[in-house]
Design a protein around this motif. Sequence first.
Motif, PDB file in Angstrom:
ATOM      1  N   THR A   5      -1.385   3.447  -2.998  1.00 53.70           N
ATOM      2  CA  THR A   5      -0.717   2.221  -3.398  1.00 53.70           C
ATOM      3  C   THR A   5       0.772   2.401  -3.151  1.00 53.70           C
ATOM      4  N   ILE A   6       1.376   1.435  -2.507  1.00 55.04           N
ATOM      5  CA  ILE A   6       2.799   1.486  -2.190  1.00 55.04           C
ATOM      6  C   ILE A   6       3.560   0.743  -3.285  1.00 55.04           C
ATOM      7  N   THR A   7       4.452   1.446  -3.955  1.00 56.74           N
ATOM      8  CA  THR A   7       5.182   0.882  -5.084  1.00 56.74           C
ATOM      9  C   THR A   7       6.128  -0.234  -4.662  1.00 56.74           C
ATOM     10  N   SER A   8       6.873   0.000  -3.584  1.00 58.76           N
ATOM     11  CA  SER A   8       7.888  -0.975  -3.156  1.00 58.76           C
ATOM     12  C   SER A   8       7.633  -1.430  -1.725  1.00 58.76           C
ATOM     13  N   LYS A  30      -7.030  -2.710   0.686  1.00 61.03           N
ATOM     14  CA  LYS A  30      -7.655  -3.024  -0.600  1.00 61.03           C
ATOM     15  C   LYS A  30      -8.052  -4.501  -0.674  1.00 61.03           C
ATOM     16  N   ASN A  31      -9.230  -4.747  -1.245  1.00 58.52           N
ATOM     17  CA  ASN A  31      -9.745  -6.109  -1.349  1.00 58.52           C
ATOM     18  C   ASN A  31      -8.836  -7.040  -2.135  1.00 58.52           C
ATOM     19  N   GLY A  32      -8.087  -6.521  -3.086  1.00 51.81           N
ATOM     20  CA  GLY A  32      -7.215  -7.365  -3.893  1.00 51.81           C
ATOM     21  C   GLY A  32      -5.858  -7.669  -3.278  1.00 51.81           C
ATOM     22  N   ASN A  33      -5.575  -7.101  -2.096  1.00 50.92           N
ATOM     23  CA  ASN A  33      -4.285  -7.354  -1.458  1.00 50.92           C
ATOM     24  C   ASN A  33      -4.104  -8.840  -1.165  1.00 50.92           C
ATOM     25  N   THR A  34      -2.898  -9.316  -1.346  1.00 46.87           N
ATOM     26  CA  THR A  34      -2.594 -10.718  -1.035  1.00 46.87           C
ATOM     27  C   THR A  34      -1.889 -10.863   0.304  1.00 46.87           C
ATOM     28  N   ASN A  35      -1.356  -9.765   0.831  1.00 52.45           N
ATOM     29  CA  ASN A  35      -0.669  -9.772   2.121  1.00 52.45           C
ATOM     30  C   ASN A  35      -1.085  -8.564   2.938  1.00 52.45           C
ATOM     31  N   GLN A  36      -0.450  -8.364   4.057  1.00 54.24           N
ATOM     32  CA  GLN A  36      -0.872  -7.334   4.994  1.00 54.24           C
ATOM     33  C   GLN A  36      -0.373  -5.932   4.658  1.00 54.24           C
ATOM     34  N   VAL A  37      -1.123  -4.962   5.208  1.00 58.40           N
ATOM     35  CA  VAL A  37      -0.810  -3.541   5.110  1.00 58.40           C
ATOM     36  C   VAL A  37      -0.610  -3.045   6.543  1.00 58.40           C
ATOM     37  N   TYR A  38       0.373  -2.173   6.740  1.00 58.01           N
ATOM     38  CA  TYR A  38       0.696  -1.673   8.078  1.00 58.01           C
ATOM     39  C   TYR A  38       0.526  -0.162   8.129  1.00 58.01           C
ATOM     40  N   LEU A  39      -0.088   0.325   9.220  1.00 58.08           N
ATOM     41  CA  LEU A  39      -0.304   1.755   9.417  1.00 58.08           C
ATOM     42  C   LEU A  39       0.408   2.181  10.687  1.00 58.08           C
ATOM     43  N   LEU A  52      -3.207  -5.039   8.597  1.00 54.96           N
ATOM     44  CA  LEU A  52      -4.571  -5.254   8.127  1.00 54.96           C
ATOM     45  C   LEU A  52      -4.560  -6.247   6.979  1.00 54.96           C
ATOM     46  N   ASP A  53      -5.433  -7.226   7.055  1.00 56.62           N
ATOM     47  CA  ASP A  53      -5.616  -8.158   5.947  1.00 56.62           C
ATOM     48  C   ASP A  53      -6.549  -7.531   4.918  1.00 56.62           C
ATOM     49  N   SER A  54      -6.599  -8.093   3.746  1.00 56.20           N
ATOM     50  CA  SER A  54      -7.479  -7.625   2.678  1.00 56.20           C
ATOM     51  C   SER A  54      -8.890  -7.404   3.201  1.00 56.20           C
ATOM     52  N   GLY A  55      -9.437  -6.196   2.994  1.00 61.43           N
ATOM     53  CA  GLY A  55     -10.789  -5.871   3.403  1.00 61.43           C
ATOM     54  C   GLY A  55     -10.934  -5.393   4.838  1.00 61.43           C
ATOM     55  N   ASP A  56      -9.894  -5.560   5.676  1.00 58.96           N
ATOM     56  CA  ASP A  56      -9.953  -5.070   7.057  1.00 58.96           C
ATOM     57  C   ASP A  56      -9.942  -3.549   7.071  1.00 58.96           C
ATOM     58  N   SER A  57     -10.574  -2.966   8.091  1.00 58.27           N
ATOM     59  CA  SER A  57     -10.592  -1.514   8.202  1.00 58.27           C
ATOM     60  C   SER A  57     -10.129  -1.070   9.581  1.00 58.27           C
ATOM     61  N   GLY A  81      -2.105  -1.746  -1.263  1.00 55.45           N
ATOM     62  CA  GLY A  81      -2.347  -0.507  -0.544  1.00 55.45           C
ATOM     63  C   GLY A  81      -3.678  -0.446   0.156  1.00 55.45           C
ATOM     64  N   VAL A  82      -4.170   0.786   0.306  1.00 58.95           N
ATOM     65  CA  VAL A  82      -5.385   1.036   1.076  1.00 58.95           C
ATOM     66  C   VAL A  82      -6.289   2.034   0.363  1.00 58.95           C
ATOM     67  N   ASP A  83      -7.554   2.007   0.741  1.00 59.87           N
ATOM     68  CA  ASP A  83      -8.512   3.047   0.409  1.00 59.87           C
ATOM     69  C   ASP A  83      -8.799   3.783   1.709  1.00 59.87           C
ATOM     70  N   TYR A  84      -9.203   5.051   1.625  1.00 61.18           N
ATOM     71  CA  TYR A  84      -9.534   5.775   2.849  1.00 61.18           C
ATOM     72  C   TYR A  84     -10.649   6.775   2.591  1.00 61.18           C
ATOM     73  N   TYR A  85     -11.409   7.017   3.662  1.00 58.26           N
ATOM     74  CA  TYR A  85     -12.523   7.958   3.645  1.00 58.26           C
ATOM     75  C   TYR A  85     -12.392   8.822   4.881  1.00 58.26           C
ATOM     76  N   TYR A  86     -12.529  10.132   4.729  1.00 57.46           N
ATOM     77  CA  TYR A  86     -12.305  11.013   5.871  1.00 57.46           C
ATOM     78  C   TYR A  86     -13.346  12.120   5.970  1.00 57.46           C
ATOM     79  N   VAL A  87     -13.397  12.704   7.173  1.00 58.80           N
ATOM     80  CA  VAL A  87     -14.225  13.876   7.468  1.00 58.80           C
ATOM     81  C   VAL A  87     -13.266  15.004   7.774  1.00 58.80           C
ATOM     82  N   LEU A  88     -13.343  16.085   7.024  1.00 61.84           N
ATOM     83  CA  LEU A  88     -12.436  17.208   7.234  1.00 61.84           C
ATOM     84  C   LEU A  88     -12.594  17.809   8.621  1.00 61.84           C
ATOM     85  N   GLY A  89     -11.458  18.315   9.145  1.00 66.01           N
ATOM     86  CA  GLY A  89     -11.447  18.892  10.484  1.00 66.01           C
ATOM     87  C   GLY A  89     -11.738  20.323  10.445  1.00 66.01           C
TER      88      GLY A  89
END
Length: 89
Positions: A5-8, A30-39, A52-57, A81-89
């Motif tokens: 979660t990004i505070t500011s 995150k599904n509750g986001n009201t605006n976009q997230v940038y990676l 990414l819009d809410s729910g986009d992956s 913010g975002v949720d993430y799932y990863y596979v260790l390298g």
Amino acid sequence: AGEKTITSAGTRETLVATATYVRAVVVIAKNGNTNQVYLGDETVDNTVNDGLDSGDSLPLNADVAFDLATIYVDVDTSGEGVDYYYVLG
């Protein structure tokens, strides 16, 4: 798995605080986001990509392990913010 979660809004932060080497990650706005997230890298902001819009992956895969701490996140709205799932390298 984790979440970020990004505070500011307008203040990019790394996806994770410490080096975490993975072969694959899926980042989900995150599904509750009201605006976009940038990676992106350390220069990411709301002008770098469409975001990414809410729910986009966004799945990221590599033949060699990469560090999640090199992925940065920025948001249009503080507290989102975002949720993430990863596979260790």
